[in-house]
Design a protein around this motif. Structure first.
Motif, mmCIF file in Angstrom:
data_model
loop_
_atom_site.group_PDB
_atom_site.id
_atom_site.type_symbol
_atom_site.label_atom_id
_atom_site.label_comp_id
_atom_site.label_asym_id
_atom_site.label_seq_id
_atom_site.Cartn_x
_atom_site.Cartn_y
_atom_site.Cartn_z
ATOM 1 N N VAL A 228 0.839 -1.210 0.000
ATOM 2 C CA VAL A 228 0.000 0.000 0.000
ATOM 3 C C VAL A 228 0.872 1.257 0.000
ATOM 4 N N CYS A 229 1.914 1.250 0.827
ATOM 5 C CA CYS A 229 2.817 2.406 0.883
ATOM 6 C C CYS A 229 3.506 2.626 -0.467
ATOM 7 N N LEU A 230 3.986 1.541 -1.077
ATOM 8 C CA LEU A 230 4.641 1.654 -2.377
ATOM 9 C C LEU A 230 3.669 2.164 -3.431
ATOM 10 N N SER A 231 2.460 1.635 -3.426
ATOM 11 C CA SER A 231 1.459 2.075 -4.403
ATOM 12 C C SER A 231 1.144 3.556 -4.216
ATOM 13 N N PHE A 232 1.111 4.000 -2.967
ATOM 14 C CA PHE A 232 0.898 5.426 -2.692
ATOM 15 C C PHE A 232 2.009 6.263 -3.302
ATOM 16 N N LEU A 233 3.262 5.816 -3.136
ATOM 17 C CA LEU A 233 4.395 6.561 -3.695
ATOM 18 C C LEU A 233 4.316 6.636 -5.214
ATOM 19 N N VAL A 234 3.902 5.552 -5.842
ATOM 20 C CA VAL A 234 3.795 5.528 -7.304
ATOM 21 C C VAL A 234 2.679 6.459 -7.773
ATOM 22 N N VAL A 235 1.528 6.375 -7.126
ATOM 23 C CA VAL A 235 0.403 7.245 -7.499
ATOM 24 C C VAL A 235 0.773 8.707 -7.270
ATOM 25 N N LEU A 236 1.424 9.000 -6.146
ATOM 26 C CA LEU A 236 1.842 10.376 -5.860
ATOM 27 C C LEU A 236 2.834 10.858 -6.910
ATOM 28 N N GLY A 237 3.768 9.985 -7.302
ATOM 29 C CA GLY A 237 4.740 10.349 -8.329
ATOM 30 C C GLY A 237 4.075 10.678 -9.657
ATOM 31 N N PHE A 238 3.107 9.875 -10.044
ATOM 32 C CA PHE A 238 2.374 10.153 -11.282
ATOM 33 C C PHE A 238 1.569 11.444 -11.156
ATOM 34 N N PHE A 239 0.978 11.654 -9.987
ATOM 35 C CA PHE A 239 0.209 12.881 -9.766
ATOM 36 C C PHE A 239 1.098 14.111 -9.887
ATOM 37 N N ARG A 240 2.297 14.040 -9.317
ATOM 38 C CA ARG A 240 3.216 15.174 -9.379
ATOM 39 C C ARG A 240 3.729 15.418 -10.797
ATOM 40 N N HIS A 241 3.637 14.396 -11.638
ATOM 41 C CA HIS A 241 4.079 14.524 -13.030
ATOM 42 C C HIS A 241 2.909 14.711 -13.996
ATOM 43 N N ARG A 242 1.747 15.076 -13.487
ATOM 44 C CA ARG A 242 0.563 15.139 -14.349
ATOM 45 C C ARG A 242 0.721 16.135 -15.495
ATOM 46 N N SER A 243 1.357 17.278 -15.244
ATOM 47 C CA SER A 243 1.562 18.249 -16.327
ATOM 48 C C SER A 243 2.563 17.719 -17.342
ATOM 49 N N ASN A 244 3.566 16.977 -16.869
ATOM 50 C CA ASN A 244 4.540 16.364 -17.776
ATOM 51 C C ASN A 244 3.871 15.325 -18.661
ATOM 52 N N ILE A 245 2.965 14.545 -18.061
ATOM 53 C CA ILE A 245 2.247 13.524 -18.834
ATOM 54 C C ILE A 245 1.425 14.174 -19.932
#
Length: 199
Positions: free
Chosen positions: A165-182
């Motif tokens: 769960v913690c790892l999945s949170f980090l991955v989702v947060l990372g994608f969220f922080r890169h949303r403009s890049n995506i």
């Protein structure tokens, strides 16, 4: 439960030590968030302050995560230790003394995974660096680093549900922080390494 909360708080405080912000203020006499992409991380430090300070930024942000994880290993069981990653990356991304405007947490996430499981952490880091080097898109390298880490830890190793769960949170947060890049990647407008802005 008290130990988990303590680790989360301490890791957040450690994570809030922003390499690019501190080096920008102390060495370059600037607020890194007012230049380039406005992001307080390694990539923007490279664009704004150059290679040496960018490398120091990465080292600081990587090692603070290592420190947070080693501290957590003294306070909680290894099956719960990735709570330190959650706290550290939240501190990096949303530091309280910087009006919660920090970086994107990739160096700190790399530090957490490199200590938690060195072989798989290293493979994920190399995939990210290799992608960034070949494509010249740092954001794409970051996203593939996160994706490869999630796949490896979820399907090719035995970690606790809590750590999953913690790892999945980090991955989702990372994608969220890169949303403009995506968005820019999909539109073909993302800046390559060596360009201006964009990360």
């Amino acid at each position: 439960m008290k130990e988990l909360v303590l680790v989360l708080i301490l890791s957040y405080l450690i994570g809030s030590i922003s390499g690019s912000f501190i080096l920008g203020k102390r060495v370059s006499h600037i607020d890194i968030r007012r230049y380039g992409s406005g992001n307080a991380g390694t990539t923007n430090a490279l664009r704004v302050m150059g290679k040496k300070l960018a490398l120091l930024t990465f080292i600081i942000d990587f090692l603070k995560a290592v420190l947070a994880l080693y501290l957590a290993l003294r306070l909680v069981d290894k099956d719960q230790v990735l709570i330190a990653g959650v706290g550290c990356v939240l501190g990096h991304d949303y530091p309280f003394y910087m009006n919660f405007k920090g970086g994107k947490g990739m160096a700190s996430t790399a530090g957490i995974l490199a200590v938690f499981d060195p072989p798989r952490g290293l493979v994920s880091i190399l995939i990210g660096l290799g992608t960034a080097g070949l494509s010249r898109y740092v954001s794409l390298g970051s996203l593939l680093f996160l994706t490869s880490a999630w796949i490896q830890f979820m399907f090719f190793t035995d970690i606790s549900l809590f750590n999953q769960v913690c790892l999945s949170f980090l991955v989702v947060l990372g994608f969220f922080r890169h949303r403009s890049n995506i968005e820019r990647l999909l539109a073909g407008k993302e800046n390559k390494l060596g360009g201006q802005g964009g990360n």
